[in-house]
Design an enzyme around this catalytic site. Structure first.
Site, PDB file in Angstrom:
ATOM      1  N   ARG A  66       0.666  -1.142   0.161  1.00  0.00           N
ATOM      2  CA  ARG A  66       0.024   0.104   0.049  1.00  0.00           C
ATOM      3  C   ARG A  66       0.981   1.501   0.134  1.00  0.00           C
ATOM      4  O   ARG A  66       0.605   2.335  -0.682  1.00  0.00           O
ATOM      5  CB  ARG A  66      -0.938  -0.065   1.402  1.00  0.00           C
ATOM      6  N   HIS A  70       0.971   3.994  -2.783  1.00  0.00           N
ATOM      7  CA  HIS A  70       0.590   5.457  -2.483  1.00  0.00           C
ATOM      8  C   HIS A  70       1.962   6.458  -2.878  1.00  0.00           C
ATOM      9  O   HIS A  70       1.868   7.518  -3.578  1.00  0.00           O
ATOM     10  CB  HIS A  70       0.511   5.809  -1.149  1.00  0.00           C
ATOM     11  N   ASN A  98      -3.921   5.060   9.467  1.00  0.00           N
ATOM     12  CA  ASN A  98      -3.090   4.575  10.235  1.00  0.00           C
ATOM     13  C   ASN A  98      -2.485   3.124   9.684  1.00  0.00           C
ATOM     14  O   ASN A  98      -1.194   3.028   9.991  1.00  0.00           O
ATOM     15  CB  ASN A  98      -3.699   4.085  11.542  1.00  0.00           C
ATOM     16  N   HIS A 196      -5.518  -6.365  -2.708  1.00  0.00           N
ATOM     17  CA  HIS A 196      -6.644  -6.486  -1.488  1.00  0.00           C
ATOM     18  C   HIS A 196      -6.864  -7.945  -1.223  1.00  0.00           C
ATOM     19  O   HIS A 196      -7.390  -8.186  -0.077  1.00  0.00           O
ATOM     20  CB  HIS A 196      -7.705  -5.838  -1.977  1.00  0.00           C
TER      21      HIS A 196
HETATM   22  C1  LIG Z   1      -4.094   5.653  14.734  1.00  0.00           C
HETATM   23  O1  LIG Z   1      -2.707   6.162  15.508  1.00  0.00           O
HETATM   24  C2  LIG Z   1      -2.755   7.106  16.601  1.00  0.00           C
HETATM   25  C3  LIG Z   1      -1.400   7.084  16.972  1.00  0.00           C
HETATM   26  O2  LIG Z   1      -0.572   6.239  16.893  1.00  0.00           O
HETATM   27  C4  LIG Z   1      -3.528   6.196  17.633  1.00  0.00           C
HETATM   28  O3  LIG Z   1      -3.732   6.870  18.764  1.00  0.00           O
HETATM   29  C5  LIG Z   1      -4.857   5.813  17.151  1.00  0.00           C
HETATM   30  O4  LIG Z   1      -5.554   5.075  18.014  1.00  0.00           O
HETATM   31  C6  LIG Z   1      -4.925   5.087  15.845  1.00  0.00           C
HETATM   32  N1  LIG Z   1      -6.044   4.955  15.319  1.00  0.00           N
HETATM   33  C7  LIG Z   1      -6.801   3.681  15.008  1.00  0.00           C
HETATM   34  C8  LIG Z   1      -8.006   3.804  14.540  1.00  0.00           C
HETATM   35  O5  LIG Z   1      -6.032   2.627  14.879  1.00  0.00           O
END
Ligand SMILES: *[C@@H]1O[C@H](CO)[C@@H](O)[C@H](O)[C@H]1NC(C)=O
Ligand SMILES: *[C@@H]1O[C@H](CO)[C@@H](O)[C@H](O)[C@H]1NC(C)=O
Ligand SMILES: *[C@@H]1O[C@H](CO)[C@@H](O)[C@H](O)[C@H]1NC(C)=O
Ligand SMILES: *[C@@H]1O[C@H](CO)[C@@H](O)[C@H](O)[C@H]1NC(C)=O
Ligand SMILES: *[C@@H]1O[C@H](CO)[C@@H](O)[C@H](O)[C@H]1NC(C)=O
Length: 337
Positions: A66, A70, A98, A196
């Site tokens: 991915r 990107h 994330n 995917h």
């Molecule tokens: C995304 O990353 C942040 C920081 O690492 C974290 O606090 C958050 O819970 C994450 N969100 C998800 C949906 O995984």
């Protein structure tokens, strides 16, 4: 293979289109073994690191593919996706979900291994392309040849990622033009989507399709192009709340760590998770090609996927004296503190 005709069509189109898309400065193109003289063990170091670490965390393979995708879609495959923002300006990586972010540390670690052997020689863009290939190979997926010699970019802008990376909500027309704007074609759209097969998604990235497709909301407002039984299952057992942004759903349920035909079988049963997955079977030619590959041995999928990955890795590459060879993948070289 009675159904091979449409497949042949798309494959041939792909073969003809294997050109060095935006192959950099005149006279410079990527070539296999670019570091043979300057850092002979470069590719072996990447491969060794991947072979040691991916078996312990196989989902990294999906993250890397991915990230590579990107990267190539914004300013070409120049590792711009790996750059941190500076002076408060957000970079491409700040637009990334994330799930993508986890791959950056992995690439940074490979980079430091390679830097300690050959400082300032091997680009982050090449390391990302090589590590992606090796990771897919380690999990039993296809192998493709990676030409090297990419240079690293010095610019990374969040808005460009938001504008140029195909969105999971796109329909077929928009997906195809997005790919075409990068010198990729219908075959590349169909077969690169096959990544995917090892994908995962958060509920909220597709829950509109389960709960509120038209915006009316309420019972029955699911996306009619999504298999009703599958949608009911997802609502019941996985994505009980539309706003759930933590629960992860496998895009190819039951074999999301295996590079196989399950993703495409799902599409044919109207079980693609994103609108952009479902969109592939709204086009008759694309659907026929998918059906043909699904009824063929997995090697056929591996072949077409490998060809499109090699093409993706050429998109808009910087070569010769363009860009630079970053010392650290998250930073341009002449940053001053
Ligand atoms: C995304 O990353 C942040 C920081 O690492 C974290 O606090 C958050 O819970 C994450 N969100 C998800 C949906 O995984
Ligand atoms: C890049 O940004 C990440 C997240 O903000 C941070 O953890 C990391 O240390 C930064 N990398 C460098 C080399 O500054
Ligand atoms: C695809 O979506 C765009 C909006 O993003 C819309 O303008 C277009 O009409 C749609 N095409 C089809 C064939 O539905
Ligand atoms: C459904 O979508 C519409 C428009 O996107 C939004 O206004 C509404 O709040 C949503 N309903 C629910 C229950 O999320
Ligand atoms: C996930 O949802 C929670 C609650 O709605 C919110 O506080 C949080 O910021 C969200 N996280 C992300 C990464 O979107």
């Amino acid at each position: 293979m009675a159904m091979a005709a449409p497949l042949t069509l798309v494959v041939v189109a792909a073969a003809v289109a294997v050109v060095f898309v935006g192959g950099g400065v005149e006279g410079w193109v990527l070539k296999e073994g670019f570091y043979e003289q300057s850092c002979p063990r470069a590719e072996a170091l990447v491969k060794h690191y991947v072979e040691q670490h991916v078996p312990l965390a196989p989902s990294v393979a999906a993250t890397l593919i991915r990230t590579h995708f990107h990267d190539c879609f914004v300013r070409g495959c120049d590792a711009s996706v790996l750059l941190n923002g500076t002076d408060g300006a957000e970079a491409e990586k700040d637009a990334a979900p994330n799930l993508t972010l986890r791959g950056f540390a992995f690439i940074d670690r490979i980079k430091s291994v390679v830097e300690s052997e050959c400082p300032g020689v091997v680009s982050c863009a090449d390391i990302l392309a090589l590590a992606t290939r090796d990771a897919i190979s380690v999990i039993g997926g296809p192998f493709w040849r990676v030409a090297t010699g990419r240079r690293d970019g010095r610019v990374s802008i969040k808005q460009e990622a938001l504008d140029q990376i195909p969105a999971p909500t796109m329909n077929f027309t928009d997906l195809l033009s997005s790919f075409q704007s990068k010198g990729l074609d219908l075959a590349d759209l169909i077969w690169l989507s096959g990544a995917h097969t090892i994908g995962i998604a958060h509920c909220n990235s597709f829950s509109k399709r389960l709960y509120n497709f038209t915006g009316k909301g309420g019972p029955g407002d699911a996306d009619p192009s999504l298999d009703a039984e599958y949608a009911a299952n997802l609502r019941r057992s996985k994505c009980a709340a539309p706003s759930d942004n933590t629960t992860i759903v496998e895009m190819d349920p039951g074999s999301f760590l295996t590079f196989d035909l399950g993703y495409y079988r799902g599409l044919l049963r109207r079980r693609g998770l994103f609108q952009s997955d479902a969109a592939l079977v709204t086009d008759a030619a694309a659907e026929a090609n998918i059906a043909s590959v699904v009824s063929s041995p997995p090697e056929v999928f591996f072949q077409v996927f490998a060809r499109s990955m090699a093409k993706l890795g050429m998109v808009g590459v910087k070569t010769g004296s363009e860009g630079e060879i970053r010392k650290h993948c998250a930073l341009v070289n002449d940053i001053h503190y």
